[in-house]
Structures are given as structure tokens and as C-alpha cells.
Enzyme design. Structure first.
Site, PDB file in Angstrom:
ATOM      1  CD  GLU A   1      20.031  45.530  89.303  1.00 59.67           C
ATOM      2  OE1 GLU A   1      20.889  44.637  89.221  1.00 59.67           O
ATOM      3  OE2 GLU A   1      19.574  46.147  88.298  1.00 59.67           O
TER       4      GLU A   1
ATOM      5  CB  CYS B   1      25.971  44.235  85.942  1.00 58.77           C
ATOM      6  SG  CYS B   1      25.572  45.988  86.148  1.00 58.77           S
TER       7      CYS B   1
ATOM      8  CB  CYS C   1      23.668  47.070  89.347  1.00 57.96           C
ATOM      9  SG  CYS C   1      22.846  47.713  87.869  1.00 57.96           S
TER      10      CYS C   1
ATOM     11  NE  ARG D   1       4.401  40.793  61.555  1.00 51.97           N
ATOM     12  CZ  ARG D   1       3.790  41.084  60.411  1.00 51.97           C
ATOM     13  NH1 ARG D   1       3.509  42.351  60.115  1.00 51.97           N
ATOM     14  NH2 ARG D   1       3.447  40.123  59.576  1.00 51.97           N
TER      15      ARG D   1
ATOM     16  CG  ASP E   1       1.403  36.787  51.000  1.00 49.25           C
ATOM     17  OD1 ASP E   1       0.604  36.396  50.129  1.00 49.25           O
ATOM     18  OD2 ASP E   1       1.749  36.100  51.975  1.00 49.25           O
TER      19      ASP E   1
ATOM     20  CG  LEU F   1       7.446  41.310  56.350  1.00 48.19           C
ATOM     21  CD1 LEU F   1       8.822  40.740  56.009  1.00 48.19           C
ATOM     22  CD2 LEU F   1       6.504  40.210  56.788  1.00 48.19           C
TER      23      LEU F   1
ATOM     24  NE  ARG G   1       0.076  46.811  59.217  1.00 42.79           N
ATOM     25  CZ  ARG G   1       0.751  45.771  58.732  1.00 42.79           C
ATOM     26  NH1 ARG G   1       2.075  45.833  58.629  1.00 42.79           N
ATOM     27  NH2 ARG G   1       0.137  44.672  58.372  1.00 42.79           N
TER      28      ARG G   1
ATOM     29  CB  THR H   1      19.030  32.212  46.670  1.00 44.70           C
ATOM     30  OG1 THR H   1      18.567  31.508  47.823  1.00 44.70           O
ATOM     31  CG2 THR H   1      20.379  31.644  46.238  1.00 44.70           C
TER      32      THR H   1
ATOM     33  CD  GLU I   1       4.974  37.071  60.634  1.00 49.73           C
ATOM     34  OE1 GLU I   1       4.246  37.162  59.630  1.00 49.73           O
ATOM     35  OE2 GLU I   1       4.882  37.830  61.605  1.00 49.73           O
TER      36      GLU I   1
END
Length: 374
Positions: free
Chosen positions: A57, A80, A89, A189, A205, A209, A212, A229, A301
Site C-alpha cells: 500500500e 495492517c 498501513c 528452491r 547423491d 540443495l 542455481r 538420526t 525432495e
């Protein structure tokens, strides 16, 4: 049922378009857009560009300047009426001399809902509410869930062959989906607060993460999270080696090695201990913890057991599943999701609001695990 004018819907759609430009930059605040209209023409536009910055606003009213007096303000979320990182606002609206305010949706926070529109009405302004409300709510599902429950909005992502396999029996999974699909995942991401995988995916893998995206300005990086864990994550992994550049949170059990924790902390990794149920991190406790840390959206993922665990726990909100034009035919290949077995098809978990999108020959299915929007 209240019918809104075509003109109100047209200008609210423009405000929605502007709001979406803040995607990835406003969390834990909402995406909000606003336009100022006089005599059927837009004289000011604005959106919430980043957390801590001026609200939509204020930006729209600044662009409109003195011409805002007597004009109509369209805004996707109730203005708000409280002090936060910025002043209310509602005061900016009143000081600008706006005579009419059209609002897309009420503030979902029960502590402040209705305060903004009530304040404006009390000062003699005409206020029209709930214009394109469904569209406004759909844009801010993460904000609404976090504001009302304290929990993050959780999205599951996976890429599979047409016969539902995400890896061969040997564990090979590169690449199932094509480059265009992978680029969309990097966009996800960019706009979500965090990304999570299990330790098995990390070991197999060695992922980065990170988001890019070439050919565009740098985007905000998600917090990288690993369910681990017993603290098996290697110190030489890409995640640990880059923890000082992009945050890494590792969730482990109370009995995990204190010596390994010290080494991870020295590398810049944040280690967070949580209750363990049946040898796995308690996902409900984990999501509650990250919600308290102002993570309002999370991309999960994998792998297959992690995706299944979020589904079985009833924690997942929506999904993006990619299907590539390949058939593996491997009876020991890894399925997309591993959960508890079911005897009857009637026990299957339902999905709603299914949508499709093509990325070259890949097809993405998206939808919700809840029948209704938050």
C-alpha cells in the site's frame, strides 16, 4: 452472495499480479500487491518487495502521490493496523486521502483480523472486502498456514519414470527428468524457505540443495535441512563444506554422537536434536521446531521413505510430481513413495485440485493433499 463489479475484479487481478513479484523475498510475511485507481485508470502500483521493506500500500500510494486523494485503493490483503517492522498501513491510507478501499482477503491472523478494515470504516472510508478472495488466499497458502497454525506449508517433490520409479535397483537416478523440469525445481528452491532430504539421499547423491538459476539475478537460497538420526553425514560432503555459505540444519536424535556434533558445529552446521520414534526423527516435532524458527514453507525432495513418512504423518500440504517419458521395468527399482502397506484401494490417500504442466516431454502433476485451501 455479494457480487463484485467487473472493474473491481480487473484491478484486483492486477494487484495479484504485482503481489506475485515478491515471491521468495517476503517470508514470513505475505506477498501483497496494491494499485491506486482514479477515474478508471491506475495512477499508482506497488507490492511488498522484501521482508522489512515498505508494504504494498505504501509503495502504491507513494507512486500515486497527491493524486491519491479521493481515489480507490485495491489491495490483496487487509491493510495492517498495528506496528511491526513498519508503521500501520491504515495510517498511510488515511493520510493519503483515499476514499474507497477494495480488499482481497482478511488478515488470517486471528489476533488482528478485521482491525485494518474496521479502522478504515470507522474513519468514513468505503471498504469492499473479499474480491477474488480465493485467488488471494491461494497465493499466500504458506503465510496463512504459518499465521494460523505456526507450522510450515510443506510441498513434496519427486521425479519418476512412467512406471513410478525414482531410481534403478542400483540407486542410479541421474537424470530422470529433463533440464527444463530441473530448472523449475531450482525455481521452487528459490521461493521456498527451506529444502529437506533424508540422510540416505545425502549419502547417495552428495547434493548441494542450492537454487542455481543461470541468466537471472541471484535468488535467496533456502535453508538446507537433513534428517540424520545418528549424525552419519560426512564431514567432506558438499553440504558440510558449504555450510558457512548457505545455512545447513541437521536434525538428529538425542543419542547421536556429541563428538560428531562438535565437528559439524565447527564447520558451520547447526545441529538440532529432536525426539526419535521407531529409529526416525519425529517429523511433527521437527516441523513444529522450524515453524517457530519462522520457516513458513518447506520443500521435501526425498527420498521415497521420507516422502512417505510426511504423507503418513499427515504433514504434507501439496506436491509437484514429474513424470518423464521413460519406462524402467525394474521390479527392484525404487518407487516414488514408500509408506505403510494398504489392503484396499479405498484406503489410498486422496489428492485434490490436480493440475498438469508440460516441460518439454516431461509432465508435472501438481495438487493438494487437503480438499480445501487454508
Amino acid at each position: 452472495m455479494i457480487r463484485h463489479s467487473d472493474q473491481d475484479r480487473v484491478f484486483m487481478r492486477e494487484a495479484l499480479r504485482l503481489a506475485a513479484k515478491g515471491s521468495g523475498w517476503t517470508s514470513p510475511n505475505p506477498m501483497v500487491g496494491a494499485v491506486v485507481v482514479r477515474d478508471g485508470s491506475i495512477i499508482g502500483k506497488g507490492y511488498h518487495e522484501k521482508v522489512g521493506g515498505p508494504h504494498a500500500e505504501v509503495n502504491a500510494l507513494r507512486e500515486a502521490g497527491s493524486d491519491a486523494r479521493g481515489a480507490t485503493l485495491y489491495v490483496t490483503l487487509e491493510p495492517c493496523n498495528h506496528h511491526g517492522r513498519t508503521p500501520p498501513c491504515t495510517e498511510a491510507v488515511l493520510n493519503a486521502g483515499i476514499s474507497r478501499v477494495v480488499v482481497g482477503m482478511d488478515d488470517p491472523n486471528p489476533r488482528v483480523a478485521g482491525g485494518g478494515t474496521g479502522r478504515l470504516r470507522s474513519q468514513g472510508l468505503e471498504v469492499v472486502s473479499h474480491v477474488l478472495e480465493k485467488e488471494c488466499r491461494a497465493l499466500n497458502q504458506a503465510f496463512i498456514k504459518h499465521a494460523t497454525t505456526g507450522m510450515p506449508y510443506i510441498t513434496l517433490k519427486a521425479a519418476a519414470t512412467l512406471d513410478g520409479r525414482i531410481a534403478t535397483h542400483s540407486g542410479d537416478s541421474r537424470w530422470i527428468s529433463n533440464e527444463r523440469s530441473r530448472r523449475f525445481v531450482h525455481h521452487l528452491r528459490c521461493v521456498l524457505d527451506g529444502i529437506l532430504v533424508g540422510i540416505e539421499t545425502t549419502l547417495k547423491d552428495d547434493p548441494q540443495l542450492t537454487a542455481r538459476l543461470s541468466g537471472r539475478p541471484p535468488c535467496r537460497q533456502p535453508i538446507r535441512m537433513i534428517l540424520d538420526t545418528h549424525l552419519r553425514i560426512p564431514l567432506e560432503s558438499k553440504l558440510v563444506q558449504t555450510a558457512c555459505e548457505v545455512p545447513v540444519w541437521v536434525f538428529c536424535g538425542e543419542k547421536a554422537s556429541r563428538e560428531k556434533e562438535a565437528l559439524l558445529l565447527a564447520a558451520g552446521v547447526e545441529v538440532l536434536r529432536l525426539p526419535v520414534k521407531e529409529e526416525h526423527i519425529d517429523l511433527a516435532a521437527m516441523t513444529e521446531m522450524i515453524g517457530k524458527r519462522q520457516v513458513s514453507s518447506l520443500l521435501v525432495e526425498g527420498g521415497a521413505r521420507v516422502l512417505g513418512a510426511f504423507l503418513e504423518a499427515g504433514l504434507a500440504d501439496n506436491f509437484h510430481f514429474f513424470y518423464a517419458p521413460k519406462i524402467l521395468g525394474d521390479p527392484e527399482g525404487v518407487p516414488m513413495i514408500l509408506g505403510r502397506g494398504r489392503d484396499k484401494m479405498s484406503e489410498a490417500l486422496p489428492a485434490y485440485d490436480i493440475r498438469t504442466r508440460r516441460f518439454g516431454e516431461d509432465v508435472m502433476l501438481s495438487g493438494r493433499f487437503h480438499e480445501h485451501l487454508y
